[in-house]
Scaffold this motif. Structure first.
Motif, PDB file in Angstrom:
ATOM      1  N   LEU A   1      -9.730   0.877  -3.313  1.00 50.78           N
ATOM      2  CA  LEU A   1      -8.743   1.128  -2.270  1.00 50.78           C
ATOM      3  C   LEU A   1      -8.001  -0.173  -1.978  1.00 50.78           C
ATOM      4  O   LEU A   1      -8.624  -1.205  -1.720  1.00 50.78           O
ATOM      5  N   THR A   2      -6.671  -0.126  -2.018  1.00 48.73           N
ATOM      6  CA  THR A   2      -5.851  -1.313  -1.748  1.00 48.73           C
ATOM      7  C   THR A   2      -4.651  -0.911  -0.895  1.00 48.73           C
ATOM      8  O   THR A   2      -4.196   0.241  -0.935  1.00 48.73           O
ATOM      9  N   TYR A   3      -4.146  -1.873  -0.119  1.00 48.11           N
ATOM     10  CA  TYR A   3      -2.911  -1.656   0.638  1.00 48.11           C
ATOM     11  C   TYR A   3      -2.427  -2.991   1.177  1.00 48.11           C
ATOM     12  O   TYR A   3      -3.117  -4.014   1.084  1.00 48.11           O
ATOM     13  N   THR A   4      -1.218  -2.980   1.767  1.00 46.59           N
ATOM     14  CA  THR A   4      -0.620  -4.184   2.341  1.00 46.59           C
ATOM     15  C   THR A   4      -0.587  -4.071   3.861  1.00 46.59           C
ATOM     16  O   THR A   4      -0.221  -3.029   4.408  1.00 46.59           O
TER      17      THR A   4
ATOM     18  N   SER B   1       2.210   1.381   0.156  1.00 46.40           N
ATOM     19  CA  SER B   1       1.394   0.437  -0.615  1.00 46.40           C
ATOM     20  C   SER B   1      -0.041   0.924  -0.787  1.00 46.40           C
ATOM     21  O   SER B   1      -0.818   0.329  -1.543  1.00 46.40           O
ATOM     22  N   ILE B   2      -0.406   2.007  -0.117  1.00 44.17           N
ATOM     23  CA  ILE B   2      -1.801   2.457  -0.133  1.00 44.17           C
ATOM     24  C   ILE B   2      -2.099   3.113  -1.477  1.00 44.17           C
ATOM     25  O   ILE B   2      -1.463   4.086  -1.885  1.00 44.17           O
ATOM     26  N   ARG B   3      -3.089   2.575  -2.149  1.00 48.57           N
ATOM     27  CA  ARG B   3      -3.480   3.050  -3.476  1.00 48.57           C
ATOM     28  C   ARG B   3      -4.987   3.269  -3.526  1.00 48.57           C
ATOM     29  O   ARG B   3      -5.763   2.539  -2.906  1.00 48.57           O
ATOM     30  N   LEU B   4      -5.395   4.273  -4.300  1.00 47.19           N
ATOM     31  CA  LEU B   4      -6.807   4.481  -4.601  1.00 47.19           C
ATOM     32  C   LEU B   4      -6.956   4.528  -6.112  1.00 47.19           C
ATOM     33  O   LEU B   4      -6.379   5.401  -6.779  1.00 47.19           O
TER      34      LEU B   4
END
Length: 601
Positions: A509-512, A527-530
């Motif tokens: 899980l990533t985001y800014t 920007s939210i990615r899984l």
């Protein structure tokens, strides 16, 4: 508990015997009031009556959280501002040293009170937490604590367990530890704003009056009104938490009617000083608003009848003055946390008025340094409980190659715990997608350096317990992608607008997080990615989190809306499983990089 009468109890009986002399002293006070301010009645008559003013020492601390042994890592250090403007860190804490410092501070002060601002127990290291914090209550008795407010963590195990800590008795399920029944606290817990929903009355004493000869000072104790938002629902079941200011003002009037005009409020709610050093001067010229946070509004609205505020909860150190509703400066203090500091405040009591001369109040925080002799009675107490805890606490559960810290917006330890809960979630249900961990649930770092007989890099069960002491279960639930996005926005909006709570997230899980923006907009939605793919608002994701978060705690109501719940084992079990499976003496776990959240400043 020792068979002999504790010094604290002997002191209480001495005080009781002196109460009989109070009436005679009050008569002398009335005579003194008729004389000019340049002389007391005793001076006029050539007798040795007390003078008009009496300095009373108030020693205070807060947020001990059962840290009997010196806390490790950054939790066991304070920042000290140097004369040239630089800072240095100082090792601090441990009740063996705290006892020595308090006893030395009391020397030569016949009028001395020791008070605390809540969270004495809860989120405790294994040495205390394993025994439902009985060791900490015994230590506080030995420290000669006179009174404390409740904090939110006093409710971690519910009101019945708090009542047992006050009154004594063996634990209802675990029974007695050793041959003696637990005797309870020698000091009163004050809970003025915590009411039984059925009776509408405080569950413990709302106030307490300290008396010595003709001097009397009242104490009112409250915890933050928002306690239900940060404690499990079971812990506050059947309780209501009232407004801090309204409650304090109510009982200040009660004390005034009883003739107690000197009042101190013990408030488990706090603020955030502009400087991080324990000796930062909030009131220095040019400091501007030297402190912010909930305590500011509380201090500005609590009645001027209250002369000083001892606060806590934010684990920040400060000694500041904040104007009361009448525009007069009033002292507001906090001694950080974990027994690293204590505050020494001088309250100048006016025998003619029975009130505190505010202009003469002075206060300072002092470091509980480790360069003083250890208090032998505290060493004996720690040794007794360590002997009981050792078979459990010394068991290795993993290996690390370096310190794994728990500070920063995203912390290495936060990532490790989230990964552990994701891995455990996949054991329960292979469809588990991610894990979320609240930062407040991480109570200490994992340190590499040896402790006692432990080898470098070994993580023991006791250390794991210190990191995650709440015994929350790991829960699985389904939420939509839209709900996941909303959860991430709740980190910086709603209840968390003023004091953001950044969730620690599992790998994938990533985001800014854009700190140049305000409120929920700080989370950059696109920007939210899984696992590299954008989160689909209409998709369903399987999320692992502890039971506190899964119930919507810490200001994350959307998590409380999850479905298809599955309850697993406790969170420490998940951490132990992960460390055991992914580390060994020859292949220890390295600190995670903490690079899943991109910060824009």
């Amino acid at each position: 508990m020792p068979a002999t009468t504790p010094p604290h109890d002997r002191r209480r009986r001495r005080t009781t015997r002196l109460l009989a002399a109070a009436a005679a002293l009050a008569t002398a006070g009335a005579l003194a009031a008729a004389l000019p301010s340049t002389a007391s009645a005793g001076e006029k008559a050539g007798k040795h009556w007390p003078g008009r003013y009496q300095d009373v020492q108030l020693l205070s601390f807060n947020d001990l959280h059962g840290n009997l042994e010196p806390p490790a890592g950054s939790s066991g250090r304070v920042t000290e501002l140097q004369p040239d403007g630089t800072t240095k860190t100082v090792d601090a804490g441990g009740v063996e040293y705290l006892a020595t410092h308090l006893r030395q501070a009391r020397e030569g002060n016949k009028y001395s009170i020791t008070a605390a601002g809540g969270d004495m127990v809860g989120a405790s290291p294994l040495l205390s937490g394993l025994f439902h914090d009985e060791p900490t209550i015994e230590a506080l008795n030995g420290l000669e604590l006179d009174v404390t407010s409740v904090g939110n963590h006093e409710f971690d195990e519910g009101a019945r367990e708090l009542a047992r800590l006050q009154k004594g008795g063996c634990h209802p399920t675990d029974g007695c530890y050793g041959d003696e029944e637990f005797e309870g606290a020698d000091f009163p817990y004050l809970a003025a704003n915590v009411l039984d929903e059925k009776t509408g009355k405080p569950i413990l004493k709302p106030y307490w009056v300290w008396k010595k000869k003709d001097v009397k000072i009242g104490f009112i104790g409250v915890t933050l009104e928002g306690t239900p938002d940060i404690v499990s629902a079971e812990g506050v079941k059947g309780l209501s938490f009232e407004d801090e200011v309204e409650t304090i003002n109510k009982y200040a009037k009660v004390l005034q009617r009883q003739g107690v005009k000197s009042i101190v409020a013990l408030i488990h709610e706090g603020g955030f000083p502009a400087g991080t050093a324990y000796n930062y001067d909030c009131d220095a010229p040019g400091a501007g608003d030297g402190i912010s946070g909930p305590v500011v509004d509380i201090a500005k609205n609590v009645t001027p009848q209250v002369d000083a505020l001892v606060t806590g909860h934010t684990h920040a150190p400060y000694v500041c003055t904040i104007d009361d509703p009448a525009g007069q400066p009033r002292m507001v203090t906090s001694a950080a946390s974990f027994g690293r500091l204590y505050t020494d405040t001088t309250l100048t009591y006016d025998r003619w008025t029975g009130d505190i001369a505010r202009t003469a109040v002075s206060s300072a925080n002092h470091v509980v340094t480790r360069d003083v002799p250890k208090a032998p009675d505290m060493t004996e107490l720690i040794g007794k409980w360590n002997a009981l805890a050792a078979p459990i606490g010394n068991r290795p559960i993993g290996y690390i190659s370096g310190d794994i810290g728990n500070t920063g917006t995203e912390s290495p330890l936060g990532d490790l715990i989230a990964d552990a809960q994701l891995a455990y979630g996949k054991e329960l249900d292979p469809e588990t997608d991610l894990a979320l961990m609240n930062p407040g649930g991480i109570r200490a770092p994992l340190t590499y350096a040896a402790k006692g007989a432990e080898g470098d890099g070994v993580v023991t069960y006791a250390e794991g317990f210190t990191v995650q002491p709440f015994a929350n279960t790991v829960n699985l639930q389904d939420i939509t992608g839209a709900q996941l996005i909303q959860v991430l926005k709740e980190q910086v909006s709603g209840a968390n607008t003023a004091a953001p709570k950044i969730l620690q997230i599992s790998s994938g899980l990533t985001y800014t997080l854009d700190l140049t923006k305000a409120g929920a907009d700080r989370v950059v939605t696109d920007s939210i990615r899984l696992n590299g793919a954008p989160v689909d608002p209409s998709a369903v994701y399987r999320v692992a989190s502890n039971s506190f978060l899964a119930g919507g705690g810490d200001g994350f109501p959307t998590l409380g809306q999850g479905t298809n719940d599955l309850v697993g084992a406790d969170d420490l079990t998940a951490l132990e499983k992960y460390l055991t499976a992914n580390s060994s003496a020859t292949s220890p776990i390295a600190p995670p990089k903490a690079d899943r959240i991109t910060i824009v400043k």
